[in-house]
Design a protein around this motif. Structure first.
Motif, PDB file in Angstrom:
ATOM      1  N   GLU A 132      18.849  17.090  61.863  1.00  0.00           N
ATOM      2  CA  GLU A 132      20.023  16.326  62.263  1.00  0.00           C
ATOM      3  C   GLU A 132      20.919  17.106  63.223  1.00  0.00           C
ATOM      4  O   GLU A 132      21.884  16.572  63.756  1.00  0.00           O
ATOM      5  CB  GLU A 132      20.818  15.888  61.034  1.00  0.00           C
TER       6      GLU A 132
ATOM      7  N   GLN B 252      12.327  13.507  58.657  1.00  0.00           N
ATOM      8  CA  GLN B 252      12.003  12.619  59.781  1.00  0.00           C
ATOM      9  C   GLN B 252      11.107  13.236  60.854  1.00  0.00           C
ATOM     10  O   GLN B 252      10.125  12.626  61.275  1.00  0.00           O
ATOM     11  CB  GLN B 252      13.298  12.145  60.446  1.00  0.00           C
TER      12      GLN B 252
ATOM     13  N   ARG C 195      22.015  18.968  51.801  1.00  0.00           N
ATOM     14  CA  ARG C 195      23.033  19.145  52.850  1.00  0.00           C
ATOM     15  C   ARG C 195      24.208  19.954  52.309  1.00  0.00           C
ATOM     16  O   ARG C 195      24.819  19.586  51.305  1.00  0.00           O
ATOM     17  CB  ARG C 195      23.517  17.796  53.385  1.00  0.00           C
TER      18      ARG C 195
ATOM     19  N   GLU D 188      12.252   7.709  54.040  1.00  0.00           N
ATOM     20  CA  GLU D 188      12.219   7.676  55.499  1.00  0.00           C
ATOM     21  C   GLU D 188      10.907   7.093  56.026  1.00  0.00           C
ATOM     22  O   GLU D 188       9.931   7.810  56.196  1.00  0.00           O
ATOM     23  CB  GLU D 188      12.437   9.090  56.061  1.00  0.00           C
TER      24      GLU D 188
ATOM     25  N   ARG E 209      13.120   6.276  68.509  1.00  0.00           N
ATOM     26  CA  ARG E 209      13.121   7.684  68.904  1.00  0.00           C
ATOM     27  C   ARG E 209      12.931   7.835  70.412  1.00  0.00           C
ATOM     28  O   ARG E 209      12.242   7.029  71.040  1.00  0.00           O
ATOM     29  CB  ARG E 209      12.024   8.446  68.168  1.00  0.00           C
TER      30      ARG E 209
ATOM     31  N   PHE F 259      13.826   4.973  59.904  1.00  0.00           N
ATOM     32  CA  PHE F 259      15.179   5.082  59.367  1.00  0.00           C
ATOM     33  C   PHE F 259      15.168   5.873  58.068  1.00  0.00           C
ATOM     34  O   PHE F 259      14.106   6.152  57.504  1.00  0.00           O
ATOM     35  CB  PHE F 259      15.798   3.695  59.146  1.00  0.00           C
ATOM     36  N   GLY F 260      16.343   6.239  57.628  1.00  0.00           N
ATOM     37  CA  GLY F 260      16.489   6.938  56.348  1.00  0.00           C
ATOM     38  C   GLY F 260      17.416   6.155  55.436  1.00  0.00           C
ATOM     39  O   GLY F 260      18.527   5.796  55.825  1.00  0.00           O
TER      40      GLY F 260
HETATM   41  O1  4AD Z   1      22.192   9.032  58.515  1.00  0.00           O
HETATM   42  P1  4AD Z   1      21.365  10.188  58.066  1.00  0.00           P
HETATM   43  O2  4AD Z   1      21.930  11.541  58.240  1.00  0.00           O
HETATM   44  O3  4AD Z   1      19.992  10.020  58.819  1.00  0.00           O
HETATM   45  C1  4AD Z   1      18.941  10.888  58.814  1.00  0.00           C
HETATM   46  O4  4AD Z   1      18.854  11.892  58.135  1.00  0.00           O
HETATM   47  C2  4AD Z   1      17.778  10.434  59.647  1.00  0.00           C
HETATM   48  N1  4AD Z   1      16.911  11.595  59.904  1.00  0.00           N
HETATM   49  C3  4AD Z   1      17.038   9.330  58.936  1.00  0.00           C
HETATM   50  C4  4AD Z   1      15.874   8.798  59.729  1.00  0.00           C
HETATM   51  O5  4AD Z   1      16.064   8.172  60.730  1.00  0.00           O
HETATM   52  N2  4AD Z   1      14.660   9.030  59.278  1.00  0.00           N
HETATM   53  O6  4AD Z   1      20.985   9.992  56.520  1.00  0.00           O
HETATM   54  C5  4AD Z   1      20.332   8.824  56.090  1.00  0.00           C
HETATM   55  C6  4AD Z   1      20.997   8.259  54.850  1.00  0.00           C
HETATM   56  C7  4AD Z   1      22.465   7.877  55.038  1.00  0.00           C
HETATM   57  O7  4AD Z   1      22.580   6.617  55.619  1.00  0.00           O
HETATM   58  C8  4AD Z   1      22.963   7.921  53.621  1.00  0.00           C
HETATM   59  O8  4AD Z   1      22.616   6.746  52.925  1.00  0.00           O
HETATM   60  C9  4AD Z   1      22.184   9.061  53.026  1.00  0.00           C
HETATM   61  O9  4AD Z   1      21.034   9.256  53.828  1.00  0.00           O
HETATM   62  N3  4AD Z   1      22.950  10.307  52.991  1.00  0.00           N
HETATM   63  C10 4AD Z   1      23.476  10.846  51.875  1.00  0.00           C
HETATM   64  N4  4AD Z   1      23.433  10.427  50.591  1.00  0.00           N
HETATM   65  C11 4AD Z   1      24.052  11.197  49.677  1.00  0.00           C
HETATM   66  N5  4AD Z   1      24.689  12.360  49.962  1.00  0.00           N
HETATM   67  C12 4AD Z   1      24.750  12.824  51.235  1.00  0.00           C
HETATM   68  N6  4AD Z   1      25.340  13.972  51.493  1.00  0.00           N
HETATM   69  C13 4AD Z   1      24.123  12.045  52.256  1.00  0.00           C
HETATM   70  N7  4AD Z   1      23.972  12.198  53.604  1.00  0.00           N
HETATM   71  C14 4AD Z   1      23.261  11.142  54.007  1.00  0.00           C
END
Ligand code: 4AD
Ligand code: MG
Length: 478
Positions: free
Chosen positions: A165, A207, A228, A245, A408, A446-447
């Motif tokens: 990210e 991802q 994180r 994902e 992407r 997406f995630g």
């Molecule tokens: O929006 P984020 O950061 O997206 C990604 O990590 C992309 N790489 C995903 C992808 O496209 N494959 O995180 C995705 C989701 C968020 O929308 C949220 O629902 C959750 O992960 N999320 C958390 N959930 C709990 N605690 C946290 N600290 C979170 N950070 C993100």
């Protein structure tokens, strides 16, 4: 004599007077006669009737809340109210005593804060057992959906050398001695001497690795823990959370939105059909909570109505630019009620804005797309306008952002420029760039934050209450 679970005893239409055997934990023991027994298989207890005349007094004293017991007896039609069948006990053994003076989970209402401190025992309560059974059902529904739709399950590494990210919120993984690490000539820690010979971290997202598999297996998904080190002590953030994902070759952004919407509806539909008892319990719990609130703060829909609303209605698709216009002209913005006032295109949306859009303006799940490039990750595909990217966030009522995804960037030159602009060295992601050199193609994914989905499906309002042992700043107990 056959051994049963409570769920089997209550659902299998077993012939009256069948001899049955069961093990579980005592919820209550009333009038020295009625044991409410729970074994976790279902929300309901089975009532076991003990004729105290026939049992040793010393044994009866040991039947206390929390004790593990083994019971044999005849399954009979219940005389009392509240249950259809009960066990007329002929044999009772206390497998594990539970001192009623010190057992933390008394048969009364406990605060969620108290139960968090006793997270090792909180699934002995109705609320947490219901939440965790739903969590289990949702994970199954997720695997089922992808399996039935031709996706392969891919295990992304948990230890990684890349920051997917680019937000720099990673936990270091090292085996170096923190008191006396090896140093290089510049006096910095010499990671070439570390376990992996380089700096490594716990992954924030699978991802980038999933993209490599999409570009060979076509349709893949990951479902694993992500980490994180963001110091946000909110009710929606964990330091360790689970993310789903999916990543699909030859799929563009509208396809990505269709997939996300269909997927989310399908897993919610699954629990509506398969977890009625737990949902009805949580629904009632929320309605009781709601009654304590002033009218204006009460929810217009019950939990089950909210879930059905999601399965039965289309998500509203709105561009970032449209959303900014709505927010700029909104009452809370004009009256300066937002903490962050929206005055210009390009502003990052805060959760207060997301919640306004979902809960006040549209009143339904919203997919926001085409965000400004500079507030989104480097890997998102640049639009022809040169300033927005093919990003999408899905916002849910009561939750805010639940999904983040994108089409992407598949063009090598554009990706290299974007990486250079934020100082990501090409050699760090040489393999990611290779995907753009050899057989590149449009692809998207997406995630979904799993705990946020569990929050939505259970109506729980603190993310710490939907994961077994939450990891948050200053807390890694259990
Ligand atoms: O929006 P984020 O950061 O997206 C990604 O990590 C992309 N790489 C995903 C992808 O496209 N494959 O995180 C995705 C989701 C968020 O929308 C949220 O629902 C959750 O992960 N999320 C958390 N959930 C709990 N605690 C946290 N600290 C979170 N950070 C993100
Ligand atoms: Mg996001």
């Amino acid at each position: 004599m056959k051994s049963y679970t409570v769920s089997e005893l209550l659902s299998q239409n077993i012939a009256p007077n069948t001899e049955v055997e069961i093990k579980g934990w005592v919820r209550t023991f009333r009038a020295n006669r009625f044991i409410a027994l729970n074994d976790g298989s279902t929300l309901s207890n089975i009532q076991c009737v003990v004729d105290f005349e026939n049992f040793d007094e010393a044994l009866l004293k040991r039947i206390t809340t929390g004790a593990a017991v083994h019971i044999k007896g005849d399954l009979v039609e219940s005389q009392g109210k509240g249950q259809t069948v009960e066990i007329q006990a002929t044999f009772v053994d206390v497998l594990g005593d539970s001192d009623p003076e010190t057992y933390p989970i008394q048969p009364k209402k406990h605060s969620f804060e108290f139960l968090r401190e006793n997270a090792h025992l909180r699934t002995r309560t109705n609320t947490f057992s219901a939440v965790m059974r739903l969590r289990s059902a949702l994970s199954f529904a997720i695997h089922k959906y992808f399996n039935e739709n031709g996706f392969y399950y891919m295990h992304a590494p948990i230890i990684t050398g890349s920051d997917a990210e680019g937000a720099g919120e990673m936990f270091k993984v090292t085996s170096l001695d923190s008191k006396n690490p090896p140093l290089n000539d510049a006096g910095e820690v010499d990671y070439t001497k570390d376990f992996f010979g380089k700096e490594t971290n716990l992954t924030v997202s699978g991802q980038l690795e999933a993209e490599t598999y999409a570009m060979s297996l076509g349709k893949v998904y990951t479902f694993g823990p992500t980490f994180r080190a963001e110091n946000s002590n909110t009710s929606r953030h964990l330091a360790e959370f689970w993310m789903i994902e999916p990543e699909v070759a030859f799929m563009d952004l509208p396809g990505n939105m269709d997939l996300a919407e269909d997927f989310m509806k399908s897993v919610i539909q699954y629990v509506l059909e398969n977890n009625k008892e737990d949902l009805e319990f949580l629904d009632k719990r929320l309605q009781d909570e709601d009654k304590k609130k002033p009218q204006a703060e009460r929810s217009p829909m019950t939990l089950i109505e909210k879930l059905k609303f999601v399965t039965d209605n289309n998500f509203k698709r709105v561009s970032y630019t449209e959303a900014i216009d709505i927010l700029r002209n909104s009452k809370p913005n004009k009256k300066k009620k937002f903490k962050y006032i929206i005055d210009e295109w390009g502003a990052d949306l805060q959760s207060e804005h997301e919640r306004y859009l979902v809960e006040k303006h549209f009143n339904c799940p919203v997919i926001l797309f085409d965000y400004p490039a500079n507030i989104k990750a480097f890997y998102m595909r640049l639009n022809d306008d040169g300033k927005t990217v093919r990003a999408m966030d899905i916002l849910f009522p009561g939750i805010g952002e639940i999904v983040g995804g994108a089409q992407r960037e598949e063009r090598l030159d554009v990706l290299k420029q974007k990486m250079a602009a934020i100082d990501i060295p090409e050699e760090d992601l040489w393999w990611y760039l290779d995907l753009r050199k050899f057989g590149t193609a449009v692809h998207s994914g997406f995630g979904l934050g799993f705990e946020r989905l569990v929050m939505f499906a259970t109506g729980m309002t603190n993310i710490r209450d939907v994961i077994p042992f939450p990891r948050t700043p200053q807390n890694a107990e259990f």
